[in-house]
Design a protein around this motif. Structure first.
Motif, mmCIF file in Angstrom:
data_model
loop_
_atom_site.group_PDB
_atom_site.id
_atom_site.type_symbol
_atom_site.label_atom_id
_atom_site.label_comp_id
_atom_site.label_asym_id
_atom_site.label_seq_id
_atom_site.Cartn_x
_atom_site.Cartn_y
_atom_site.Cartn_z
ATOM 1 N N TYR A 13 30.425 32.354 71.451
ATOM 2 C CA TYR A 13 31.177 33.391 72.165
ATOM 3 C C TYR A 13 32.598 33.410 71.593
ATOM 4 C CZ TYR A 13 32.186 36.217 76.392
ATOM 5 O OH TYR A 13 32.504 37.222 77.274
ATOM 6 N N GLY A 14 32.851 34.356 70.690
ATOM 7 C CA GLY A 14 34.163 34.457 70.052
ATOM 8 C C GLY A 14 35.139 35.249 70.904
ATOM 9 N N GLY A 15 36.427 34.954 70.750
ATOM 10 C CA GLY A 15 37.442 35.721 71.479
ATOM 11 C C GLY A 15 38.808 35.086 71.346
ATOM 12 N N THR A 16 39.787 35.710 71.954
ATOM 13 C CA THR A 16 41.136 35.141 71.917
ATOM 14 C C THR A 16 41.319 34.145 73.063
ATOM 15 O OG1 THR A 16 41.808 37.308 71.120
ATOM 16 C CG2 THR A 16 43.553 35.765 71.583
ATOM 17 N N GLY A 23 35.420 36.573 83.917
ATOM 18 C CA GLY A 23 34.624 37.572 83.185
ATOM 19 C C GLY A 23 33.875 36.886 82.050
ATOM 20 N N VAL A 27 29.621 35.750 82.372
ATOM 21 C CA VAL A 27 28.748 36.289 81.313
ATOM 22 C C VAL A 27 28.072 35.129 80.570
ATOM 23 C CG1 VAL A 27 28.905 37.260 78.972
ATOM 24 C CG2 VAL A 27 29.812 38.535 80.909
ATOM 25 N N ARG A 51 44.538 42.095 66.010
ATOM 26 C CA ARG A 51 45.326 42.292 67.227
ATOM 27 C C ARG A 51 46.616 41.494 67.105
ATOM 28 N NH1 ARG A 51 42.323 40.399 72.327
ATOM 29 N NH2 ARG A 51 44.375 39.794 73.098
ATOM 30 N N THR A 111 29.347 39.366 72.019
ATOM 31 C CA THR A 111 30.557 40.194 72.011
ATOM 32 C C THR A 111 30.494 41.186 73.171
ATOM 33 O OG1 THR A 111 29.678 41.998 70.665
ATOM 34 C CG2 THR A 111 30.711 40.209 69.476
ATOM 35 N N GLY A 112 31.637 41.446 73.781
ATOM 36 C CA GLY A 112 31.740 42.538 74.728
ATOM 37 C C GLY A 112 31.565 43.852 73.977
ATOM 38 N N ALA A 115 34.488 44.926 71.829
ATOM 39 C CA ALA A 115 34.604 44.182 70.563
ATOM 40 C C ALA A 115 33.541 44.648 69.575
ATOM 41 C CB ALA A 115 34.481 42.683 70.826
ATOM 42 N N ASN A 138 28.161 44.469 78.376
ATOM 43 C CA ASN A 138 29.011 45.571 78.812
ATOM 44 C C ASN A 138 30.098 45.067 79.739
ATOM 45 O OD1 ASN A 138 27.988 47.951 77.497
ATOM 46 N ND2 ASN A 138 26.085 47.569 78.615
ATOM 47 N N ARG A 139 31.171 45.819 79.816
ATOM 48 C CA ARG A 139 32.257 45.462 80.728
ATOM 49 C C ARG A 139 32.862 46.742 81.283
ATOM 50 N NH1 ARG A 139 37.114 42.778 77.188
ATOM 51 N NH2 ARG A 139 37.985 42.690 79.279
ATOM 52 N N SER A 189 40.236 41.035 82.925
ATOM 53 C CA SER A 189 40.643 40.894 81.524
ATOM 54 C C SER A 189 41.828 39.940 81.454
ATOM 55 C CB SER A 189 41.036 42.250 80.922
ATOM 56 O OG SER A 189 42.259 42.685 81.489
ATOM 57 N N SER A 190 42.009 39.348 80.274
ATOM 58 C CA SER A 190 43.169 38.468 80.075
ATOM 59 C C SER A 190 44.458 39.274 80.192
ATOM 60 C CB SER A 190 43.094 37.801 78.702
ATOM 61 O OG SER A 190 41.888 37.110 78.553
ATOM 62 N N THR A 191 44.434 40.524 79.709
ATOM 63 C CA THR A 191 45.640 41.365 79.799
ATOM 64 C C THR A 191 46.070 41.513 81.257
ATOM 65 O OG1 THR A 191 44.979 42.616 77.844
ATOM 66 C CG2 THR A 191 46.599 43.655 79.283
ATOM 67 N N ARG A 194 47.570 38.284 82.516
ATOM 68 C CA ARG A 194 48.936 38.086 81.986
ATOM 69 C C ARG A 194 49.929 38.977 82.727
ATOM 70 N NH1 ARG A 194 46.050 38.371 76.889
ATOM 71 N NH2 ARG A 194 46.893 40.445 76.512
HETATM 72 P P1 ATP Z 1 42.558 40.783 76.276
HETATM 73 O O1 ATP Z 1 42.835 41.629 77.488
HETATM 74 O O2 ATP Z 1 43.695 39.896 75.860
HETATM 75 O O3 ATP Z 1 41.966 41.550 75.124
HETATM 76 P P2 ATP Z 1 39.927 39.963 77.153
HETATM 77 O O4 ATP Z 1 39.775 39.792 78.626
HETATM 78 O O5 ATP Z 1 39.385 41.214 76.524
HETATM 79 O O6 ATP Z 1 41.442 39.729 76.754
HETATM 80 P P3 ATP Z 1 39.104 38.480 74.881
HETATM 81 O O7 ATP Z 1 39.475 37.073 74.587
HETATM 82 O O8 ATP Z 1 39.746 39.588 74.127
HETATM 83 O O9 ATP Z 1 39.289 38.700 76.470
HETATM 84 O O10 ATP Z 1 37.530 38.664 74.821
HETATM 85 C C1 ATP Z 1 36.633 37.798 74.179
HETATM 86 C C2 ATP Z 1 35.248 38.436 74.277
HETATM 87 O O11 ATP Z 1 34.854 38.516 75.651
HETATM 88 C C3 ATP Z 1 35.216 39.878 73.759
HETATM 89 O O12 ATP Z 1 33.978 40.070 73.105
HETATM 90 C C4 ATP Z 1 35.313 40.707 75.030
HETATM 91 O O13 ATP Z 1 34.725 41.975 74.886
HETATM 92 C C5 ATP Z 1 34.542 39.844 76.018
HETATM 93 N N1 ATP Z 1 34.977 40.021 77.401
HETATM 94 C C6 ATP Z 1 36.207 39.820 77.897
HETATM 95 N N2 ATP Z 1 36.247 40.053 79.219
HETATM 96 C C7 ATP Z 1 34.999 40.428 79.569
HETATM 97 C C8 ATP Z 1 34.400 40.820 80.809
HETATM 98 N N3 ATP Z 1 35.104 40.909 81.944
HETATM 99 N N4 ATP Z 1 33.076 41.123 80.812
HETATM 100 C C9 ATP Z 1 32.361 41.053 79.652
HETATM 101 N N5 ATP Z 1 32.873 40.698 78.450
HETATM 102 C C10 ATP Z 1 34.163 40.393 78.406
#
Ligand code: ATP
Ligand code: MG
Length: 225
Positions: A13-16, A23, A27, A51, A111-112, A115, A138-139, A189-191, A194
């Motif tokens: 599970y890749g991501g920041t 979330g 998942v 990004r 990936t979401g 992404a 999906n999200r 979401s992380s955004t 924050r």
């Molecule tokens: P940011 O708002 O900083 O972009 P984020 O919540 O999208 O943060 P990321 O670290 O960018 O988190 O996401 C990592 C992976 O997890 C991505 O593939 C993203 O689509 C997925 N993801 C993040 N939040 C969710 C969620 N609530 N449901 C499903 N997938 C998610």
């Protein structure tokens, strides 16, 4: 009679993860049951190319992830992209990871939908289909992907013949399939986290308490989104 290969599945599970939240975690938990997965590794990106720089250092994002997964024996944190200097490319990590596992283990890259739609911008993205399966989740707030016709042309062409509708099919092939998993839609979401912290409000219950405590102890995200 020829023996059929019995593949087992491992999730990547890749991501920041800036920061990790429920979330991601919900998942991940559902996918370990649905696919099913032996293990799932969270793979935080070091310096993502597509990004802005993360708000918190790689070392601290790894620490937050470790807080989040410590009591789940099926969850791991893979910090290779944090330890690697320079820009991070998923294709390089997946090549490395592929070599570390036995051939009977199949990598499922999670990936979401947001992404996955950006995939054509990734470095050497077509090679990924020769290394792993893709699991799309999906999200809320993003385009919903339920079949290849929901994809733009470039992705549709490469995805059409790879699409499977039953998770069991993922075990029949070593790489290259795509599955959309029916996971719970959580509008986190992380955004958003924050922003909440920066505005002095409570982010409690959007992410594990231990992760939030670590964030508060270090004063992360108080200065802006
Ligand atoms: P940011 O708002 O900083 O972009 P984020 O919540 O999208 O943060 P990321 O670290 O960018 O988190 O996401 C990592 C992976 O997890 C991505 O593939 C993203 O689509 C997925 N993801 C993040 N939040 C969710 C969620 N609530 N449901 C499903 N997938 C998610
Ligand atoms: Mg994101």
């Amino acid at each position: 009679m020829a023996e059929t290969v019995q593949y087992s599945l491992t999730g990547i599970y890749g991501g920041t993860f800036d920061p990790v939240h429920y979330g991601h975690l919900r998942v991940a938990e559902e996918l370990t049951d649905i696919l099913p997965l032996d293990h799932l590794s969270f793979l935080p990106a070091g310096r993502p190319r597509l990004r802005n720089a993360p708000f918190v250092s790689g070392e601290h994002r790894v620490a937050l992830l470790r807080e989040a997964v410590y009591n789940n024996p099926r969850f791991l944190v893979d910090d290779r992209e944090i330890r690697r200097p320079g820009e991070t490319y998923s294709v390089e990590s997946l090549q490395e990871i592929r070599q570390e596992y036995k051939e009977s283990v199949v990598l499922c890259f999670i990936t979401g939908a947001d992404a996955f739609l950006r995939l054509p911008h990734w470095h050497r993205w077509r090679e990924l289909f020769g290394l792993c399966h893709f699991i799309i989740v999906n999200r809320p707030g993003s385009v919903q992907i339920n079949n290849p016709s929901s994809l733009p042309d470039e992705l549709q062409d490469i995805c059409q013949s790879r699409w499977v509708t039953a998770a069991a099919e993922l075990k029949n092939s070593p790489f290259g399939l795509i599955f959309t998993a029916p996971t719970t839609l959580l509008d986190i979401s992380s955004t958003r986290i924050r922003n909440i912290i920066a505005s002095g409000m409570s982010a409690r219950y959007l992410l594990p308490e231990s992760v939030l405590n670590h964030i508060n102890e270090h004063g992360f995200y108080t200065g802006g989104k």
